[in-house]
Design a protein around this motif. Structure first.
Motif, PDB file in Angstrom:
ATOM      1  N   GLU A  32     -12.381   0.387  -7.493  1.00 43.29           N
ATOM      2  CA  GLU A  32     -11.256  -0.405  -7.977  1.00 43.29           C
ATOM      3  C   GLU A  32     -10.136   0.506  -8.492  1.00 43.29           C
ATOM      4  OE1 GLU A  32     -14.356  -0.817  -8.681  1.00 43.29           O
ATOM      5  OE2 GLU A  32     -14.878  -2.848  -7.990  1.00 43.29           O
ATOM      6  N   ALA A  33     -10.541   1.609  -9.123  1.00 42.11           N
ATOM      7  CA  ALA A  33      -9.535   2.552  -9.614  1.00 42.11           C
ATOM      8  C   ALA A  33      -8.763   3.176  -8.451  1.00 42.11           C
ATOM      9  CB  ALA A  33     -10.200   3.636 -10.452  1.00 42.11           C
ATOM     10  N   PHE A  34      -9.447   3.468  -7.352  1.00 44.85           N
ATOM     11  CA  PHE A  34      -8.779   4.032  -6.172  1.00 44.85           C
ATOM     12  C   PHE A  34      -7.766   3.039  -5.607  1.00 44.85           C
ATOM     13  CE2 PHE A  34      -8.708   4.282  -1.498  1.00 44.85           C
ATOM     14  CZ  PHE A  34      -8.141   5.536  -1.335  1.00 44.85           C
ATOM     15  N   TRP A  35      -8.180   1.789  -5.475  1.00 43.76           N
ATOM     16  CA  TRP A  35      -7.263   0.767  -4.958  1.00 43.76           C
ATOM     17  C   TRP A  35      -6.044   0.611  -5.863  1.00 43.76           C
ATOM     18  CZ3 TRP A  35     -11.383  -3.532  -3.599  1.00 43.76           C
ATOM     19  CH2 TRP A  35     -12.052  -3.153  -2.436  1.00 43.76           C
ATOM     20  N   LEU A  36      -6.294   0.585  -7.156  1.00 42.55           N
ATOM     21  CA  LEU A  36      -5.181   0.448  -8.086  1.00 42.55           C
ATOM     22  C   LEU A  36      -4.235   1.648  -7.981  1.00 42.55           C
ATOM     23  CD1 LEU A  36      -3.762  -1.042 -10.381  1.00 42.55           C
ATOM     24  CD2 LEU A  36      -5.262   0.159 -11.986  1.00 42.55           C
ATOM     25  N   GLY A  37      -4.810   2.829  -7.856  1.00 38.23           N
ATOM     26  CA  GLY A  37      -3.973   4.020  -7.712  1.00 38.23           C
ATOM     27  C   GLY A  37      -3.123   3.969  -6.446  1.00 38.23           C
ATOM     28  N   CYS A  38      -3.695   3.457  -5.350  1.00 41.44           N
ATOM     29  CA  CYS A  38      -2.936   3.336  -4.097  1.00 41.44           C
ATOM     30  C   CYS A  38      -1.787   2.338  -4.233  1.00 41.44           C
ATOM     31  CB  CYS A  38      -3.879   2.919  -2.966  1.00 41.44           C
ATOM     32  SG  CYS A  38      -5.011   4.220  -2.436  1.00 41.44           S
ATOM     33  N   VAL A  39      -2.054   1.233  -4.934  1.00 41.49           N
ATOM     34  CA  VAL A  39      -0.993   0.241  -5.133  1.00 41.49           C
ATOM     35  C   VAL A  39       0.140   0.837  -5.967  1.00 41.49           C
ATOM     36  CG1 VAL A  39      -0.434  -1.957  -6.222  1.00 41.49           C
ATOM     37  CG2 VAL A  39      -2.525  -1.744  -4.873  1.00 41.49           C
ATOM     38  N   ILE A  40      -0.242   1.559  -7.032  1.00 40.66           N
ATOM     39  CA  ILE A  40       0.785   2.192  -7.875  1.00 40.66           C
ATOM     40  C   ILE A  40       1.587   3.208  -7.064  1.00 40.66           C
ATOM     41  CG2 ILE A  40       1.184   3.679  -9.874  1.00 40.66           C
ATOM     42  CD1 ILE A  40      -1.289   2.430 -11.158  1.00 40.66           C
ATOM     43  N   TYR A  41       0.888   3.974  -6.223  1.00 48.40           N
ATOM     44  CA  TYR A  41       1.569   4.989  -5.409  1.00 48.40           C
ATOM     45  C   TYR A  41       2.530   4.332  -4.425  1.00 48.40           C
ATOM     46  CZ  TYR A  41       2.202   9.435  -2.993  1.00 48.40           C
ATOM     47  OH  TYR A  41       2.745  10.583  -2.475  1.00 48.40           O
ATOM     48  N   LEU A  42       2.109   3.245  -3.789  1.00 44.85           N
ATOM     49  CA  LEU A  42       2.966   2.547  -2.827  1.00 44.85           C
ATOM     50  C   LEU A  42       4.256   2.070  -3.486  1.00 44.85           C
ATOM     51  CD1 LEU A  42       1.803  -0.001  -0.153  1.00 44.85           C
ATOM     52  CD2 LEU A  42       3.828  -0.461  -1.510  1.00 44.85           C
ATOM     53  N   VAL A  43       4.109   1.406  -4.631  1.00 45.14           N
ATOM     54  CA  VAL A  43       5.292   0.884  -5.320  1.00 45.14           C
ATOM     55  C   VAL A  43       6.181   2.027  -5.811  1.00 45.14           C
ATOM     56  CG1 VAL A  43       6.074  -0.463  -7.309  1.00 45.14           C
ATOM     57  CG2 VAL A  43       4.097  -1.229  -5.977  1.00 45.14           C
ATOM     58  N   TYR A  44       5.549   3.056  -6.373  1.00 49.82           N
ATOM     59  CA  TYR A  44       6.299   4.209  -6.876  1.00 49.82           C
ATOM     60  C   TYR A  44       7.110   4.871  -5.765  1.00 49.82           C
ATOM     61  CZ  TYR A  44       6.608   9.295  -7.776  1.00 49.82           C
ATOM     62  OH  TYR A  44       7.012  10.599  -7.867  1.00 49.82           O
ATOM     63  N   GLU A  45       6.466   5.159  -4.632  1.00 54.07           N
ATOM     64  CA  GLU A  45       7.170   5.865  -3.545  1.00 54.07           C
ATOM     65  C   GLU A  45       8.274   4.997  -2.945  1.00 54.07           C
ATOM     66  OE1 GLU A  45       6.087   7.886   0.729  1.00 54.07           O
ATOM     67  OE2 GLU A  45       5.218   8.624  -1.129  1.00 54.07           O
ATOM     68  N   ALA A  46       7.995   3.719  -2.708  1.00 48.33           N
ATOM     69  CA  ALA A  46       9.004   2.849  -2.105  1.00 48.33           C
ATOM     70  C   ALA A  46      10.241   2.738  -2.990  1.00 48.33           C
ATOM     71  CB  ALA A  46       8.414   1.468  -1.836  1.00 48.33           C
ATOM     72  N   LEU A  47      10.036   2.539  -4.281  1.00 48.42           N
ATOM     73  CA  LEU A  47      11.180   2.392  -5.192  1.00 48.42           C
ATOM     74  C   LEU A  47      11.970   3.691  -5.313  1.00 48.42           C
ATOM     75  CD1 LEU A  47       9.624   0.235  -8.070  1.00 48.42           C
ATOM     76  CD2 LEU A  47      11.107  -0.523  -6.197  1.00 48.42           C
TER      77      LEU A  47
END
Length: 239
Positions: free
Chosen positions: A141-156
């Protein structure tokens, strides 16, 4: 029969018309004794005006040096890249005129590592109250959450100015391939999604290896799969 002799003396006040009744002189002159009439100095009716503000160009046509469709002349680089350090094929220059040099792989990899470490720190802070890091419980779950944070961070970040914090540190940026401008919202989210989602869905780190190797062999822009999907390119900000 008339007995008037035209060669004889003319009677006073008769025979010849007075000066105020003389016919116009040949060639358009004014009759003798009349003041000259002013000649018109302006253009004939219907002729274009030459005064201040008169239109001097071709109606609806392009000005000198401008493409009829509003685009820059063909001998100028795309507007987003600027003058650039080199021309096509020049050493250390971009692959097309006006494009900065393509970002090198060491800088691109280090930029990813910096961003990854930053996101992991944020991820650990967020999930640490809910998981047991000692037993690795909740690591998925921590890996998935980290990927979601990374996606939003990079896109913005990419939609803002084409740079994440890692890319700023390495002096590289992501640009639209067509003109060098900052990525659009659609391009930024597409690039981030293609980089992250396949790793979350099935392939994990294997996808990032495949994605990176694709860019190693791509010529001349060194585009990874996520760059191809978003139509972006990574260039240096050092001039």
């Amino acid at each position: 029969m008339s007995t008037h002799d035209p060669s004889g003396p003319q009677p006073e006040g008769g025979g010849q018309p007075s000066s105020d009744k003389q016919p116009p002189a040949p060639g358009g002159g004014t009759p003798e004794g009349e003041p000259p009439r002013p000649t018109p100095s302006g253009p004939p009716p219907g002729a274009p005006s030459e005064g201040p503000g008169a239109y001097q160009g071709n109606y609806g046509g392009p000005t000198h040096g401008q493409n009829p469709h509003g685009q820059p002349p063909y001998d100028q680089p795309p507007p987003g890249y600027g003058p650039g350090p080199g021309m096509y094929g020049a050493p250390s220059g971009g692959p097309v005129p006006g494009m900065p040099p393509i970002g090198t792989w060491p800088k691109r990899i280090l930029a990813r590592v910096i961003d990854y470490v930053l996101i992991q720190v944020v991820g650990v802070i967020v999930v640490s109250p809910f998981v047991d890091l000692g037993t690795r419980q909740g690591s998925t779950e921590a890996f998935w959450l980290g990927c979601v944070i990374y996606l939003v961070y990079e896109a913005l970040m990419l939609a803002r100015d084409g740079q994440t914090l890692g890319k700023k540190a390495m002096k590289i940026r992501v640009a639209m391939l067509v003109d060098g401008n900052t990525p659009t919202q659609a391009a930024a989210w597409t690039r981030a999604a293609v980089y992250i989602l396949p790793a979350v869905i099935c392939c994990a780190a294997l996808w990032w290896i495949i994605d990176g190797l694709f860019g190693v062999f791509d010529k001349p822009y060194r585009q990874c799969v996520h760059d191809k999907a978003a139509k972006t390119v990574v260039v240096t900000t050092e001039v």
